[in-house]
Design a protein around this motif. Structure first.
Motif, PDB file in Angstrom:
ATOM      1  N   ASN A 510      44.204   9.187   8.049  1.00  0.00           N
ATOM      2  CA  ASN A 510      43.225   8.081   8.070  1.00  0.00           C
ATOM      3  C   ASN A 510      42.826   7.697   6.651  1.00  0.00           C
ATOM      4  O   ASN A 510      42.760   6.521   6.310  1.00  0.00           O
ATOM      5  CB  ASN A 510      41.960   8.492   8.830  1.00  0.00           C
ATOM      6  N   ALA A 511      42.542   8.714   5.815  1.00  0.00           N
ATOM      7  CA  ALA A 511      42.068   8.458   4.452  1.00  0.00           C
ATOM      8  C   ALA A 511      43.115   7.675   3.671  1.00  0.00           C
ATOM      9  O   ALA A 511      42.796   6.697   3.002  1.00  0.00           O
ATOM     10  CB  ALA A 511      41.743   9.784   3.759  1.00  0.00           C
ATOM     11  N   HIS A 514      43.356   4.010   4.760  1.00  0.00           N
ATOM     12  CA  HIS A 514      42.257   3.098   4.398  1.00  0.00           C
ATOM     13  C   HIS A 514      41.954   3.097   2.904  1.00  0.00           C
ATOM     14  O   HIS A 514      40.923   2.572   2.496  1.00  0.00           O
ATOM     15  CB  HIS A 514      40.992   3.467   5.191  1.00  0.00           C
ATOM     16  N   GLY A 542      35.812   2.416   3.222  1.00  0.00           N
ATOM     17  CA  GLY A 542      34.570   2.881   3.843  1.00  0.00           C
ATOM     18  C   GLY A 542      34.388   2.363   5.255  1.00  0.00           C
ATOM     19  O   GLY A 542      35.212   1.597   5.767  1.00  0.00           O
ATOM     20  N   ILE A 543      33.308   2.821   5.886  1.00  0.00           N
ATOM     21  CA  ILE A 543      33.027   2.431   7.277  1.00  0.00           C
ATOM     22  C   ILE A 543      31.638   1.791   7.298  1.00  0.00           C
ATOM     23  O   ILE A 543      30.681   2.381   6.788  1.00  0.00           O
ATOM     24  CB  ILE A 543      33.042   3.674   8.208  1.00  0.00           C
ATOM     25  N   VAL A 551      32.678   6.223  15.395  1.00  0.00           N
ATOM     26  CA  VAL A 551      34.102   6.429  15.093  1.00  0.00           C
ATOM     27  C   VAL A 551      34.708   7.621  15.816  1.00  0.00           C
ATOM     28  O   VAL A 551      35.928   7.687  15.961  1.00  0.00           O
ATOM     29  CB  VAL A 551      34.361   6.561  13.565  1.00  0.00           C
ATOM     30  N   PHE A 556      37.593   3.958  20.068  1.00  0.00           N
ATOM     31  CA  PHE A 556      36.816   3.112  19.156  1.00  0.00           C
ATOM     32  C   PHE A 556      37.607   2.827  17.889  1.00  0.00           C
ATOM     33  O   PHE A 556      38.155   3.726  17.250  1.00  0.00           O
ATOM     34  CB  PHE A 556      35.470   3.754  18.782  1.00  0.00           C
ATOM     35  N   GLU A 567      45.264   4.105  18.055  1.00  0.00           N
ATOM     36  CA  GLU A 567      44.674   3.558  19.274  1.00  0.00           C
ATOM     37  C   GLU A 567      43.224   4.022  19.440  1.00  0.00           C
ATOM     38  O   GLU A 567      42.661   3.993  20.508  1.00  0.00           O
ATOM     39  CB  GLU A 567      45.506   3.924  20.507  1.00  0.00           C
ATOM     40  N   LEU A 569      42.017   7.095  18.984  1.00  0.00           N
ATOM     41  CA  LEU A 569      41.858   8.398  19.641  1.00  0.00           C
ATOM     42  C   LEU A 569      41.901   9.563  18.654  1.00  0.00           C
ATOM     43  O   LEU A 569      41.466  10.662  18.974  1.00  0.00           O
ATOM     44  CB  LEU A 569      42.962   8.586  20.692  1.00  0.00           C
ATOM     45  N   LEU A 571      40.212  10.464  15.851  1.00  0.00           N
ATOM     46  CA  LEU A 571      38.954  11.160  15.525  1.00  0.00           C
ATOM     47  C   LEU A 571      38.325  11.792  16.768  1.00  0.00           C
ATOM     48  O   LEU A 571      37.671  12.829  16.680  1.00  0.00           O
ATOM     49  CB  LEU A 571      37.968  10.199  14.857  1.00  0.00           C
ATOM     50  N   SER A 595      34.811   7.125   2.106  1.00  0.00           N
ATOM     51  CA  SER A 595      34.248   7.890   3.229  1.00  0.00           C
ATOM     52  C   SER A 595      34.468   9.373   2.973  1.00  0.00           C
ATOM     53  O   SER A 595      35.405   9.760   2.276  1.00  0.00           O
ATOM     54  CB  SER A 595      34.957   7.536   4.536  1.00  0.00           C
TER      55      SER A 595
HETATM   56  P1  ADP Z   1      42.861   5.296  14.761  1.00  0.00           P
HETATM   57  O1  ADP Z   1      43.826   6.311  15.251  1.00  0.00           O
HETATM   58  O2  ADP Z   1      42.916   4.023  15.448  1.00  0.00           O
HETATM   59  O3  ADP Z   1      42.759   5.244  13.311  1.00  0.00           O
HETATM   60  P2  ADP Z   1      40.608   7.002  14.650  1.00  0.00           P
HETATM   61  O4  ADP Z   1      39.857   7.619  15.768  1.00  0.00           O
HETATM   62  O5  ADP Z   1      41.389   7.885  13.782  1.00  0.00           O
HETATM   63  O6  ADP Z   1      41.470   5.857  15.264  1.00  0.00           O
HETATM   64  O7  ADP Z   1      39.566   6.202  13.763  1.00  0.00           O
HETATM   65  C1  ADP Z   1      38.581   5.372  14.345  1.00  0.00           C
HETATM   66  C2  ADP Z   1      38.226   4.226  13.422  1.00  0.00           C
HETATM   67  O8  ADP Z   1      37.605   4.766  12.259  1.00  0.00           O
HETATM   68  C3  ADP Z   1      39.403   3.468  12.908  1.00  0.00           C
HETATM   69  O9  ADP Z   1      39.420   2.228  13.556  1.00  0.00           O
HETATM   70  C4  ADP Z   1      39.203   3.265  11.444  1.00  0.00           C
HETATM   71  O10 ADP Z   1      38.910   1.914  11.152  1.00  0.00           O
HETATM   72  C5  ADP Z   1      38.023   4.080  11.100  1.00  0.00           C
HETATM   73  N1  ADP Z   1      38.334   5.108  10.076  1.00  0.00           N
HETATM   74  C6  ADP Z   1      38.803   6.358  10.300  1.00  0.00           C
HETATM   75  N2  ADP Z   1      38.943   7.021   9.128  1.00  0.00           N
HETATM   76  C7  ADP Z   1      38.592   6.151   8.137  1.00  0.00           C
HETATM   77  C8  ADP Z   1      38.556   6.244   6.708  1.00  0.00           C
HETATM   78  N3  ADP Z   1      38.926   7.348   6.055  1.00  0.00           N
HETATM   79  N4  ADP Z   1      38.166   5.139   6.033  1.00  0.00           N
HETATM   80  C9  ADP Z   1      37.797   4.027   6.681  1.00  0.00           C
HETATM   81  N5  ADP Z   1      37.788   3.893   8.009  1.00  0.00           N
HETATM   82  C10 ADP Z   1      38.233   4.931   8.761  1.00  0.00           C
END
Ligand code: ADP
Length: 614
Positions: A510-511, A514, A542-543, A551, A556, A567, A569, A571, A595
């Motif tokens: 994820n990191a 983004h 960031g979020i 999140v 979500f 999708e 899932l 987190l 983040s």
């Molecule tokens: P996905 O598998 O769709 O990324 P996650 O559950 O991993 O779903 O993440 C949920 C949401 O959190 C994502 O839509 C993403 O936009 C946001 N997110 C997760 N990690 C980060 C991050 N390190 N920086 C910014 N936004 C993040």
């Protein structure tokens, strides 16, 4: 009725009057005393001197006559000429200074006798007469006259001396009387001053003291007190104002009490009719007021002690909230409590809220038991549906994917470019569907406890290193710096390395996703009490704050971001895994700056904390 001003004027006025009387009396007495002394000195004393001078002058004149008779005519004449005017002056003084009764006659006699004496003296001095004739005149006339004048002068002297003695006695009497009067006046003055002092106490100070005492009483809360006005002076007005103030305060208190009682009654009424189980507990643990549900379901009736109910977790929550002064939620296996209400299974989430006033320590604790039965049922239902649908979809999806793969490999004959393009899109979509189904099945497996966890002591460095290595090249490709900082001396944690590795991989992925090229992703671990915290921080987009606590929810995704491969899932699975380890996971973020995701795991060798799953 006299006011304080009049009372003070009266007291001081009395004293002033006495001072004036004493002063004027002193002046009068001193004047009359002075007058008596003046009489003695001025009038009598002058007559005394005049009498003596007359006697002396007469004697010298007599001496002169004798000198003449003895033949020393010149000496005799000289003496007479020198003393005759002296006698006359003294006589004149005496005649002008008549002060004593009888003095007038005596002086008149001296005057008459002296006139005759002068005639006789001329005869004695007459040179035409013989010595015998002159001697005869001396003894026959002059000497007897000399004797008589001396006697008359003596009379005047005596009279005046007598008068001097009398005047002296009079002055003494006046002085004695003056002394007596002064003493009397001083005594009167002292008496009036004494009265004044006494009356000041009675008239002025006593009412003031009474008022002070009343104020003390009011300060102690006795508002029913009424101060006796007693007088119609300033103190009286003050007392009346004071009584009015006390009466206003009484009314205010009565109004307040009525309002408070009303508020208390209605609050209790509302409180009791709350559907949730809520109880207000005093710092000693006794229930003060509780809702019907709290009394029926948990036995939390007024007066009952929390410690006597036999729920260890409840006493624990109560003690912790009282000690920490912050809201405490039940954790782990006690996060949700199961109870049967009218033979129906219910689930409650307990929470202890300290009652904080101005004081340092909480003045009680509110125990709240949120009925989460419906939520649990819905979750259960959702999990059931997801699990069933995932299972049902998995088999057909597998054959579908197989068919697409076989077709793309041209095992069933050659494909036109258009067919290849369509089948490639179908493969991509079915792959994503497969990954979603796997994630869903993972979640339902973890939630239902069917996921086999191999939890054992593991070095944090090893788990982290393995994942960081996996992402090295991906980070490099993206132009993002990937760093790792895990101290060697960190204690081992209780973890299923494969599952926790999956969590770390998800966070790093994820990191990287983004964070723009040139950014940084750092993975670290640190000791945190009896836990070890793992952190994945990035300098990415960031979020937004409103989505921070969302999140970790299933499906979500932060709105407004291009649809990636995820999708929503990743987190959610990460949270399920961490919580299944008895840990916690959270995130802090600042939009545009980056983040930081942190999760905590228990250290190996720690006894399980209360609330963690067995
Ligand atoms: P996905 O598998 O769709 O990324 P996650 O559950 O991993 O779903 O993440 C949920 C949401 O959190 C994502 O839509 C993403 O936009 C946001 N997110 C997760 N990690 C980060 C991050 N390190 N920086 C910014 N936004 C993040």
């Amino acid at each position: 009725m006299l006011g304080i001003r009049q009372k003070l004027s009266l007291g001081f006025g009395g004293l002033l009057l006495i001072v004036v009387i004493i002063g004027s009396q002193s002046i009068t007495l001193l004047t009359s005393l002075g007058h008596s002394i003046d009489v003695i000195l001025r009038e009598n004393y002058r007559s005394v001197i005049a009498s003596q001078e007359m006697k002396e002058a007469l004697e010298r004149m007599d001496g002169g006559a004798l000198f003449t008779l003895l033949g020393d005519t010149d000496r005799g004449r000289e003496l007479i000429a020198a003393n005759e005017p002296a006698f006359e002056i003294a006589l004149k003084v005496e005649l002008d200074n008549i002060t004593v009764p009888g003095e007038q006659e005596a002086a008149g006699r001296v005057e008459t006798l002296f006139a005759r004496y002068r005639t006789a003296l001329k005869t004695v001095q007459d040179p035409a007469l013989s010595l015998d004739a002159r001697r005869g005149a001396y003894f026959a006339d002059l000497f007897p006259l000399f004797q008589e004048i001396k006697t008359a002068a003596d009379d005047i002297l005596r009279m005046n001396q007598q008068n001097m003695i009398e005047a002296n006695t009079r002055a003494r009497t006046i002085a004695a009387a003056a002394k007596q009067r002064m003493v009397l006046l001083l005594l009167c003055g002292a008496f009036v001053a004494l009265l004044f002092v006494l009356f000041i106490g009675r008239w002025i100070l006593r009412p003031i003291h009474r008022l002070i005492r009343s104020m003390e009483e009011i300060r102690r809360g006795n508002l029913d007190l009424v101060v006796q006005a007693g007088s119609r002076d300033e103190i009286g007005s003050l007392s009346e104002a004071f009584n009015e103030m006390a009466s206003s305060l009484r009314e205010f208190r009565r109004d307040n009490r009525t309002r408070m009682a009303r508020i208390q009654r209605s609050t209790q009424q509302v409180f009791k009719s709350l559907p949730d189980a809520v109880a207000v507990v005093d710092p000693g643990g006794s229930v003060e007021v509780s809702t019907k549900a709290a009394a029926e379901i948990f036995g939390l009736r007024p007066e009952v002690r929390v410690q006597d109910l036999g729920f260890g977790w409840m006493s624990g929550l109560f003690d912790e909230a009282l000690r920490s002064g912050s809201i405490v939620e039940a954790r782990g296996s006690q996060a949700v409590v199961q109870r049967f209400v009218r033979s129906e299974e219910h689930f409650f989430r307990p929470e202890a809220v300290p009652i904080l006033g101005g004081e340092k320590n909480p003045s009680g604790v509110i125990l709240v038991f949120k009925d989460v039965t419906r939520q649990m049922q819905q979750d259960e239902l959702k999990r059931g549906v997801i699990s069933t649908v995932s299972h049902q979809l998995r088999t057909p999806l597998t054959s579908l994917r197989m068919a697409v793969y076989l077709l793309l490999e041209e095992k069933a004959g050659p494909l036109t470019p258009k067919q290849t393009e369509l089948l490639a899109a179908a493969r991509e979509d079915s792959d994503r569907l497969h990954s979603t189904l796997s994630s869903l099945l993972d979640i339902s497996r973890i939630e239902s406890g069917k996921m086999q966890m191999n939890i054992r002591p593991e070095a944090p460095g090893e788990i982290v290193l393995e994942q960081v290595e996996t992402f090295r090249s991906a980070a490099k490709d993206r132009g993002v710096t990937l760093t790792m900082e895990v101290p060697d001396e960190l204690p081992e944690v209780l973890a299923d390395p494969a599952q926790i590795g999956h969590v770390i991989a998800n966070l790093i992925s994820n990191a990287l996703k983004h964070t723009s090229p040139g950014g940084e992703v750092s993975v670290s671990a640190a000791s945190d009490g009896d836990m070890v915290s793992f952190t994945v921080a990035d300098t990415g987009r960031g979020i937004p704050a409103p989505y921070l606590d969302k999140v970790f929810e299933q499906f979500f995704q932060v709105p407004g971001r291009e649809a990636g491969s995820g999708e929503g899932l990743g987190l959610a699975i990460a949270r399920e895994i961490v919580e299944a380890h008895g840990g916690t996971i959270g995130v802090t973020s600042e939009e545009g700056k980056g983040s930081t995701f942190t999760f905590r795991l228990r250290r190996a060798g720690q006894t399980a904390r209360e609330g963690s799953p067995a």
